[in-house]
Enzyme design. Structure first.
Site, mmCIF file in Angstrom:
data_model
loop_
_atom_site.group_PDB
_atom_site.id
_atom_site.type_symbol
_atom_site.label_atom_id
_atom_site.label_comp_id
_atom_site.label_asym_id
_atom_site.label_seq_id
_atom_site.Cartn_x
_atom_site.Cartn_y
_atom_site.Cartn_z
ATOM 1 N N GLU A 151 0.828 -1.197 0.000
ATOM 2 C CA GLU A 151 0.000 0.000 0.000
ATOM 3 C C GLU A 151 0.865 1.251 0.000
ATOM 4 O O GLU A 151 2.053 1.175 0.309
ATOM 5 C CB GLU A 151 -0.943 -0.008 1.208
ATOM 6 C CG GLU A 151 -0.230 -0.245 2.523
ATOM 7 C CD GLU A 151 -1.207 -0.399 3.672
ATOM 8 O OE1 GLU A 151 -1.640 0.637 4.169
ATOM 9 O OE2 GLU A 151 -1.507 -1.538 4.059
ATOM 10 N N ASP A 153 3.012 10.388 3.250
ATOM 11 C CA ASP A 153 3.980 11.263 3.902
ATOM 12 C C ASP A 153 3.224 12.319 4.704
ATOM 13 O O ASP A 153 3.089 13.462 4.299
ATOM 14 C CB ASP A 153 4.864 11.924 2.833
ATOM 15 C CG ASP A 153 6.097 12.540 3.451
ATOM 16 O OD1 ASP A 153 6.368 12.278 4.642
ATOM 17 O OD2 ASP A 153 6.794 13.287 2.744
ATOM 18 N N LYS A 174 11.367 2.769 0.380
ATOM 19 C CA LYS A 174 11.372 4.221 0.140
ATOM 20 C C LYS A 174 11.748 4.489 -1.325
ATOM 21 O O LYS A 174 12.778 4.011 -1.795
ATOM 22 C CB LYS A 174 12.392 4.904 1.065
ATOM 23 C CG LYS A 174 12.068 4.762 2.551
ATOM 24 C CD LYS A 174 10.800 5.457 2.962
ATOM 25 C CE LYS A 174 10.930 6.817 3.537
ATOM 26 N NZ LYS A 174 11.752 7.170 4.579
ATOM 27 N N CYS A 234 18.695 27.834 -41.313
ATOM 28 C CA CYS A 234 19.528 27.879 -40.102
ATOM 29 C C CYS A 234 20.044 26.451 -39.852
ATOM 30 O O CYS A 234 19.250 25.513 -39.718
ATOM 31 C CB CYS A 234 18.674 28.371 -38.947
ATOM 32 S SG CYS A 234 19.478 28.276 -37.354
#
Ligand code: IVH
Length: 729
Positions: free
Chosen positions: A115, A119, A316, A437
């Site tokens: 899951e 934070d 993490k 160009c």
């Protein structure tokens, strides 16, 4: 004499002090000086030193969770301690976690759920006989601050559980957060009233949960997600971890929207990657995926270490942002003449790759963010997205920097060819208008030779640059008239250090050029690089037209433009009769267009651009040159009236279905997936709309996934695509 042991003990003391200082900043003051990763590395070092010294001290920060308690609040004990989670940073650490459990339970058959790791700020809510009685922060894990008054301000948090069965007493655990848009509004208000802005939503949430005045808290728009339980009477109320999520939802509490499952270590890793892709569409910030053993009996059996359950781990995700110094801003001329500013950065590692350049988009962006050479900037690299400069760290700005402006830097002239540039009214882009160009021409040449266009092998960046710089190609189609000899002797190096292209390479290139003459119309249309005409649009145009000549005089495209003109005129008209006649006209055009079943890619903007292109001097010259060269590409998918055809395609499994592909797929390239879908009768579109049936999402999917979630479009992975097609994956 200083022994090795003395030195290690000294280091242990330093580490403890440093960790405690960072924990205090984070838990009590809601701010941080180092990243979570750096904090974790300090903790790991401390654990290693303590193990080495044989020291077991329950007061050490390696053995206890942080402490968020502050003076002004009443403390209450948690009936069951609120622990923390161990972290994992790579696949190896996930495997080690799995293998530990395999050894512990002596079985390979383990069941996990995965899951999002929110934070936010951890809280524990006690419900007695289904009524909310108290909410605590984690505190020191054993007792927390009473924040009941603030939790009561959360909209959508029921104070009474909605459905039976309800345990006599239960601690329900979750995370309080503030969503991105509320965060922005609150920060705006803070700034206008002269207060300091909050650094991120987590800091604001942690400050807000600790306000004494709940009327103030209400303004902070706190939200909550509940994902776990602490104490529960009866203790055996739940059997599976996943049931906790279903029950939380049934009780009417805000629950986790995404819960994935896995049974093997490989599957676990796949689901973690999937979560990384999905998390961007969630309303709260996430910094990882939490892996939990699904069987609660086994969770109990394994128990906890000093700080965390042995059967759970937090993976993490690598931070996608980093700070670095902007050394210079260079300017690139693109295929369409647009001059793009590029940040030249002090190299920095982000999400496991080294980044030394990032896009600065355009002049307006530079001005808005006030980006200056010498600044320390925050750079973001997310998935496949090109690295970008997000913001300047103003505190680190050195003295004597100057605001940057593209036009001032180039003195109004193209940095590549020295011809004047323009910035059209209402446009942010600064363009070089010189079609000859060199960098512009070189990129056009590279584009038309690209794999999806004319697929001219051996015509890459270097060859394209050499050909245009040496004026051997002054127009992209010149490549069809170039001699083998010119190519073979082409110098790819410098005048001082020459390196010729060589006969073998040149022969290959010429062969590819010859093959390109007869490639299907769609590839040619795409290769011209007409604005708004991507690969899918090019295919649709070649379904509707047999040749460039038909496309140039297309009535279909002109009808689409006219229909749009009618719509605009209807809106503008105030005369009833005129409105009616315009509506009739529009209706009759619509009837004409209906049978073509034109896909949304070929809308009013694209049609107008294509018509304009072939009517322009450049378009006319291009068609003349093609006929001089004897090139007349033909459509290979011409089928303008699909519904009236007795077409076999409508028996194909994906007939009538529109797909959008996003992110990195595990086994296919996006092109492979596209071919697969098209072969099965489906269509692939570049953007998500209400017309999209499926979003095929891989790793690091971004805004398309968010949009699809918002529109409620079915999201599928590679395996699900295979089963839709009816193939084994
Ligand atoms: S389970 C024993 N699930 O992350 C602790 N925690 O770094 C069990 N968190 O203290 C926690 N999302 O505050 C769990 N889906 C999730 C979570 C989650 C965020 C927080 C929680 C925990 C911290 C550990």
């Amino acid at each position: 004499m200083v022994t090795i042991r003395d030195r290690k003990e000294k280091r242990m003391g330093q580490l403890r002090a440093e960790i405690e200082r960072h924990a205090r900043l984070y838990y009590r003051e809601g701010r941080s000086e180092i990243s979570d990763f750096e904090y974790d590395m300090l903790l790991r070092e401390l654990e290693a030193v303590e193990l080495d010294l044989g020291i077991q001290d329950s007061a050490s920060p390696s053995k206890k969770v942080g402490d968020d308690r502050i003076e002004a609040f009443q403390n209450y004990p948690h009936s069951e301690p609120m622990l923390s989670l161990d972290n994992a940073y790579n696949q190896g650490e996930i495997q080690a976690f799995h293998e530990r459990l395999v050894r512990l339970f002596n079985t390979e058959k383990l069941n996990y759920i995965i899951e999002p790791k929110i934070d936010g700020v951890a809280v524990s809510l006690t419900y007695e006989q289904g009524h909310f009685v108290r909410g605590l922060t984690r505190g020191n894990g054993r007792e927390g601050d009473d924040v009941t008054h603030n939790l009561r301000t959360i909209e959508g948090l029921p104070l009474v559980l909605k459905t039976q069965p309800i345990p006599e007493i239960i601690e329900i655990r979750g995370e309080v957060y503030i969503n991105e848009s509320d965060f922005k509004t609150i920060n705006q208000t803070a700034l206008t009233s002269g207060e300091k802005a909050y650094k991120n939503p987590r800091n604001l949430a942690s400050g807000s949960i600790k306000l004494l005045d709940a009327t103030e808290t209400r303004k902070r728009k706190l939200r909550i997600v509940l994902y776990g339980i602490g104490f529960c009477n009866p203790a055996n109320f739940f059997t599976w971890q996943e049931d906790i999520h279903y029950q939380i939802r049934d009780w009417g509490l805000p629950a986790q929207a995404v819960v994935l499952k896995a049974e093997t270590c490989d599957e676990l890793w796949m689901r973690i990657r999937e979560m990384d892709a999905l998390r961007k569409s969630l309303p709260f910030a996430t910094d990882g995926a939490v892996i939990k053993l699904n069987t609660i009996a086994l969770q109990r059996e394994a128990g906890n270490t000093a700080k965390s359950p042995r059967t759970m781990v937090a993976y993490k995700f690598a931070s996608e942002q980093a700070q670095t110094v902007l050394r210079d801003i260079t300017l690139q001329v693109g295929r369409t003449g647009v001059i793009t500013p590029v940040a030249e950065l002090e190299p920095v590692d982000i999400a496991r790759t080294t980044v030394s350049r990032a896009t600065l988009h355009n002049n307006d962006e530079i001005r808005r963010k006030d980006i200056r050479i010498g600044d320390t900037v925050i750079v973001e690299k997310a998935g496949e997205i090109i690295p970008a400069v997000i913001e300047v760290v103003i505190e680190k700005r050195p003295p004597h920097t100057q605001p940057f402006d593209i036009l001032t830097r180039i003195n109004g002239k193209c940095p590549a060819c020295g011809q004047p540039v323009i910035q059209a009214e209402g446009e942010v882009a600064i363009r070089c208008l010189n079609l000859n160009c060199p960098p512009q021409l070189s990129r056009k040449l590279e584009f038309i030779a690209g794999r999806k266009a004319l697929d001219i092998e051996n015509l890459g960046t270097q060859v394209a640059e050499s050909l245009t710089e040496r004026s051997l190609v002054k127009d992209t189609l010149d490549i069809f008239a170039i001699s083998l000899d010119t190519l073979a002797t082409l110098n790819l190096g410098t005048d001082d250090d020459p390196r010729t292209f060589g006969e073998k390479n040149a022969t290959k290139l010429i062969k590819a050029v010859e093959r390109a003459r007869t490639l299907p119309l769609s590839r040619w249309i795409y290769g011209l690089g007409i604005p708004n005409v991507g690969e899918t649009t090019a295919k649709e145009l070649s379904r509707l037209h047999r040749s460039f000549a038909e496309l140039k005089s297309s009535t279909i495209l002109r009808n689409i433009c006219q229909k749009n003109d009618c719509e605009v005129a209807i809106k503008a008209s105030t005369d009833k009769a005129e409105k009616e006649s315009l509506k009739e006209k529009k209706q009759s055009i619509e009837t004409k267009l209906q049978d073509y079943g034109i896909s949304p890619e070929v809308g009013k903007v694209t049609s107008a651009t294509v018509v304009e292109f072939f009517d322009s001097v450049i378009g006319i010259q291009l068609l003349t040159r093609l006929s001089e060269l004897g090139i007349n590409p033909q459509s290979d998918n011409y089928n303008p009236l699909p519904s009236t055809d007795k077409d076999v395609s409508n028996t194909l499994p994906l007939f009538g279905k529109t797909f959008v592909i996003t992110g990195t797929l595990p086994n296919f390239s996006r092109d492979d997936a596209k071919t697969l879908i098209e072969k099965a009768g489906g269509k692939v579109s570049g953007s998500v709309s209400k017309q999209t049936h499926y979003l095929l999402a891989g790793d690091a999917a971004g805004s398309k996934l968010t949009k699809a979630v918002e529109l409620g479009i079915t999201i599928i992975d590679e395996d699900e695509l295979n089963s839709l097609i009816g193939e084994e994956s």
